[in-house]
Every structure is written in structure tokens, then in C-alpha cells.
Scaffold this motif. Structure first.
Motif, PDB file in Angstrom:
ATOM      1  N   VAL A 101      11.512  41.695  18.692  1.00  0.00           N
ATOM      2  CA  VAL A 101      10.645  41.970  17.410  1.00  0.00           C
ATOM      3  C   VAL A 101      11.260  41.820  16.133  1.00  0.00           C
ATOM      4  CG1 VAL A 101       9.199  43.853  16.612  1.00  0.00           C
ATOM      5  CG2 VAL A 101       9.236  43.481  19.035  1.00  0.00           C
ATOM      6  N   TYR A 102      10.716  41.227  15.141  1.00  0.00           N
ATOM      7  CA  TYR A 102      11.710  41.187  13.927  1.00  0.00           C
ATOM      8  C   TYR A 102      10.818  40.796  12.737  1.00  0.00           C
ATOM      9  CZ  TYR A 102      10.990  36.306  15.464  1.00  0.00           C
ATOM     10  OH  TYR A 102      10.734  35.076  15.823  1.00  0.00           O
ATOM     11  N   HIS A 103      11.528  40.933  11.601  1.00  0.00           N
ATOM     12  CA  HIS A 103      10.920  40.445  10.116  1.00  0.00           C
ATOM     13  C   HIS A 103      11.517  39.183   9.969  1.00  0.00           C
ATOM     14  CE1 HIS A 103       9.229  41.583   6.482  1.00  0.00           C
ATOM     15  NE2 HIS A 103       9.989  40.402   5.936  1.00  0.00           N
ATOM     16  N   VAL A 104      10.499  38.191   9.444  1.00  0.00           N
ATOM     17  CA  VAL A 104      11.258  36.850   9.185  1.00  0.00           C
ATOM     18  C   VAL A 104      10.494  36.280   7.878  1.00  0.00           C
ATOM     19  CG1 VAL A 104       9.479  35.630  10.378  1.00  0.00           C
ATOM     20  CG2 VAL A 104      11.332  34.332  10.098  1.00  0.00           C
ATOM     21  N   VAL A 105      11.492  36.025   7.123  1.00  0.00           N
ATOM     22  CA  VAL A 105      11.079  35.234   5.682  1.00  0.00           C
ATOM     23  C   VAL A 105      11.522  33.852   5.771  1.00  0.00           C
ATOM     24  CG1 VAL A 105      11.573  35.235   3.336  1.00  0.00           C
ATOM     25  CG2 VAL A 105      11.537  37.392   4.581  1.00  0.00           C
ATOM     26  N   ASN A 106      10.400  32.839   5.653  1.00  0.00           N
ATOM     27  CA  ASN A 106      10.896  31.574   5.918  1.00  0.00           C
ATOM     28  C   ASN A 106      10.069  30.408   4.795  1.00  0.00           C
ATOM     29  OD1 ASN A 106       8.230  31.283   6.927  1.00  0.00           O
ATOM     30  ND2 ASN A 106       8.876  31.929   8.889  1.00  0.00           N
ATOM     31  N   THR A 107      10.565  29.134   4.959  1.00  0.00           N
ATOM     32  CA  THR A 107       9.836  28.374   3.870  1.00  0.00           C
ATOM     33  C   THR A 107       9.871  27.132   4.869  1.00  0.00           C
ATOM     34  OG1 THR A 107      10.772  29.348   1.863  1.00  0.00           O
ATOM     35  CG2 THR A 107      10.181  26.999   1.854  1.00  0.00           C
ATOM     36  N   PHE A 108       8.568  26.666   4.943  1.00  0.00           N
ATOM     37  CA  PHE A 108       8.342  25.315   5.612  1.00  0.00           C
ATOM     38  C   PHE A 108       7.928  24.286   4.658  1.00  0.00           C
ATOM     39  CE2 PHE A 108       7.534  28.302   9.232  1.00  0.00           C
ATOM     40  CZ  PHE A 108       7.854  27.263  10.411  1.00  0.00           C
ATOM     41  N   ASN A 109       8.217  23.048   4.573  1.00  0.00           N
ATOM     42  CA  ASN A 109       7.882  22.036   3.731  1.00  0.00           C
ATOM     43  C   ASN A 109       6.869  21.188   4.488  1.00  0.00           C
ATOM     44  OD1 ASN A 109       7.491  19.953   2.051  1.00  0.00           O
ATOM     45  ND2 ASN A 109       9.469  19.419   1.775  1.00  0.00           N
ATOM     46  N   CYS A 110       5.546  21.222   4.108  1.00  0.00           N
ATOM     47  CA  CYS A 110       4.735  20.409   4.766  1.00  0.00           C
ATOM     48  C   CYS A 110       4.307  19.139   3.902  1.00  0.00           C
ATOM     49  CB  CYS A 110       3.433  21.144   4.995  1.00  0.00           C
ATOM     50  SG  CYS A 110       3.776  22.560   5.946  1.00  0.00           S
ATOM     51  N   GLY A 111       5.120  18.745   3.009  1.00  0.00           N
ATOM     52  CA  GLY A 111       4.833  17.613   2.268  1.00  0.00           C
ATOM     53  C   GLY A 111       5.993  16.602   2.472  1.00  0.00           C
ATOM     54  N   THR A 112       6.631  15.911   1.578  1.00  0.00           N
ATOM     55  CA  THR A 112       7.603  15.008   1.608  1.00  0.00           C
ATOM     56  C   THR A 112       8.825  15.668   0.427  1.00  0.00           C
ATOM     57  OG1 THR A 112       6.873  13.357  -0.386  1.00  0.00           O
ATOM     58  CG2 THR A 112       6.081  13.123   2.280  1.00  0.00           C
ATOM     59  N   ALA A 113       9.818  14.779   0.865  1.00  0.00           N
ATOM     60  CA  ALA A 113      11.072  14.956  -0.171  1.00  0.00           C
ATOM     61  C   ALA A 113      10.430  14.827  -1.838  1.00  0.00           C
ATOM     62  CB  ALA A 113      12.009  14.317  -0.124  1.00  0.00           C
ATOM     63  N   GLU A 114       9.618  13.807  -1.896  1.00  0.00           N
ATOM     64  CA  GLU A 114       9.197  13.280  -3.369  1.00  0.00           C
ATOM     65  C   GLU A 114       8.098  14.073  -3.685  1.00  0.00           C
ATOM     66  OE1 GLU A 114       9.119  10.906  -0.572  1.00  0.00           O
ATOM     67  OE2 GLU A 114      11.272  10.666  -1.016  1.00  0.00           O
ATOM     68  N   ASN A 115       7.392  14.768  -2.689  1.00  0.00           N
ATOM     69  CA  ASN A 115       6.295  15.366  -2.921  1.00  0.00           C
ATOM     70  C   ASN A 115       6.141  16.677  -2.158  1.00  0.00           C
ATOM     71  OD1 ASN A 115       3.897  16.403  -4.268  1.00  0.00           O
ATOM     72  ND2 ASN A 115       2.543  15.054  -3.107  1.00  0.00           N
ATOM     73  N   PRO A 116       6.992  17.859  -2.221  1.00  0.00           N
ATOM     74  CA  PRO A 116       7.096  18.927  -1.235  1.00  0.00           C
ATOM     75  C   PRO A 116       5.797  19.945  -1.632  1.00  0.00           C
ATOM     76  CG  PRO A 116       8.522  19.268  -3.303  1.00  0.00           C
ATOM     77  CD  PRO A 116       7.869  17.977  -3.269  1.00  0.00           C
ATOM     78  N   SER A 117       5.431  20.264  -0.528  1.00  0.00           N
ATOM     79  CA  SER A 117       4.329  21.293  -0.146  1.00  0.00           C
ATOM     80  C   SER A 117       4.882  22.594   0.514  1.00  0.00           C
ATOM     81  CB  SER A 117       3.052  20.825   0.381  1.00  0.00           C
ATOM     82  OG  SER A 117       2.114  21.594   0.615  1.00  0.00           O
ATOM     83  N   LEU A 118       5.538  23.357  -0.161  1.00  0.00           N
ATOM     84  CA  LEU A 118       6.123  24.475   0.311  1.00  0.00           C
ATOM     85  C   LEU A 118       5.150  25.632   0.681  1.00  0.00           C
ATOM     86  CD1 LEU A 118       9.459  24.664  -2.038  1.00  0.00           C
ATOM     87  CD2 LEU A 118       9.121  23.387   0.334  1.00  0.00           C
ATOM     88  N   ARG A 119       5.366  26.061   1.905  1.00  0.00           N
ATOM     89  CA  ARG A 119       4.676  27.414   2.415  1.00  0.00           C
ATOM     90  C   ARG A 119       5.573  28.497   2.721  1.00  0.00           C
ATOM     91  NH1 ARG A 119       0.422  24.322   6.634  1.00  0.00           N
ATOM     92  NH2 ARG A 119      -0.418  22.983   4.894  1.00  0.00           N
ATOM     93  N   ASN A 120       5.526  29.647   2.085  1.00  0.00           N
ATOM     94  CA  ASN A 120       6.571  30.607   2.393  1.00  0.00           C
ATOM     95  C   ASN A 120       5.783  31.721   3.108  1.00  0.00           C
ATOM     96  OD1 ASN A 120       8.524  29.647   0.615  1.00  0.00           O
ATOM     97  ND2 ASN A 120       7.213  29.913  -1.268  1.00  0.00           N
ATOM     98  N   GLY A 121       6.511  32.003   4.080  1.00  0.00           N
ATOM     99  CA  GLY A 121       6.216  33.239   5.106  1.00  0.00           C
ATOM    100  C   GLY A 121       6.960  34.370   5.045  1.00  0.00           C
ATOM    101  N   ASP A 122       6.323  35.374   5.191  1.00  0.00           N
ATOM    102  CA  ASP A 122       7.121  36.610   5.285  1.00  0.00           C
ATOM    103  C   ASP A 122       6.181  37.575   6.168  1.00  0.00           C
ATOM    104  OD1 ASP A 122       8.147  39.337   4.641  1.00  0.00           O
ATOM    105  OD2 ASP A 122       7.629  39.439   2.630  1.00  0.00           O
TER     106      ASP A 122
END
Length: 150
Positions: A101-122
Motif C-alpha cells: 500500500v503506498y502513495h504514488v505520484v507519476n507522469t505518463f507520456n501518451c504522446g510522442t517526443a515531438e508532441n507530448p501528451s502528459l498525464r499526471n497521477g497522484d
């Protein structure tokens, strides 16, 4: 919601009989290392190793329910850019099952390096770990995330 999550975790842990009745329970630090390794492997994009860390019947529950294959497809399209596991705690349920059990803060990039689409999780997260069929290998069987309140 939280009560139903707890019931789900307990049902998963207790539903299957102990697979190795003479097994020694893991040290909590071993489960911590497994959880950290899982996140590191996902960030590295090593999908063969990621797959090997889950049971075949793995299930993830967050805003929807997905099986392992769906999770792996998502991870191939959304690269884990960063993560931080906080307040990680382990509870041993049986000699063959444990929860992290834990708290996680993360960032996923669902785009490309040229056109990032960042999704931040908490999120506050729970992973159910089980010993694999009479061996000493531990695998993730279920995982759930709940958005953390600010």
C-alpha cells in the motif's frame, strides 16, 4: 468505495488456498523491493519482464477494470516518464500473499517526443502479491488506484 476495495483485496488474498503450505512468509522488505522493481521495469519499457511480474489472471481496477493484456497495451502507448512511491507499507496476509500500500505520484507520456501528451497521477495504490504455485517467485495478482485528495 474504500470498504468495497478492502473486501476485494481480502477476497483475492483468501480465495485461493495456500499454494505452498510449508512456505516461509516473505520479509516485508522483499515485497517493497518487488513493488519498486515493478515500477522501475515499467519505466524502462521492458515489456517481457513486466509481463513476467504478473499472474496470468492479473486485474487492474481504477476508473475501469482491465486485464493484463490491456494494461500492457496501455503501457506500450503511454510511457512511464517519472514516478515516486511514498509511504510504502506492506501487510502479510498469508505465507503466500501480501499487499503493498503506498502513495504514488507519476507522469505518463501518451504522446510522442515531438508532441507530448502528459498525464499526471497522484494516487493511493494497493498491489496484491502472491507466491507463484509452490515456488519462491512472487507475482502481482491485482492492483488498484484511488485518486489522492489534495
Amino acid at each position: 468505495m474504500r470498504l468495497s476495495l478492502l473486501v476485494l483485496v481480502l477476497m483475492l488474498a483468501c480465495a485461493s488456498p495456500a499454494q505452498n503450505p510449508v512456505a516461509t512468509p516473505p520479509a516485508p522488505i522483499d515485497i517493497v523491493k518487488l513493488e519498486q522493481n515493478l515500477w522501475t521495469t515499467m519505466a524502462e519499457g521492458d515489456f517481457a519482464t513486466v509481463r513476467s511480474l504478473f499472474t496470468p489472471d492479473f486485474i487492474q481496477i481504477d476508473d475501469h477494470i482491465q486485464a493484463l493484456d490491456t494494461l500492457l497495451i496501455t503501457l506500450k502507448h503511454c510511457k512511464l516518464e517519472s514516478y515516486e512511491l511514498r509511504d510504502l507499507q506492506v501487510r502479510l496476509l498469508t505465507p503466500d500473499s501480501a499487499i503493498a500500500v503506498y502513495h504514488v505520484v507519476n507522469t505518463f507520456n501518451c504522446g510522442t517526443a515531438e508532441n507530448p501528451s502528459l498525464r499526471n497521477g497522484d494516487n493511493n495504490s494497493v498491489t496484491v502479491w502472491v507466491r507463484h504455485h509452490g515456488t519462491e517467485k512472487w507475482l502481482a495478482q491485482a492492483h488498484t488506484d484511488t485518486p489522492a485528495k489534495p
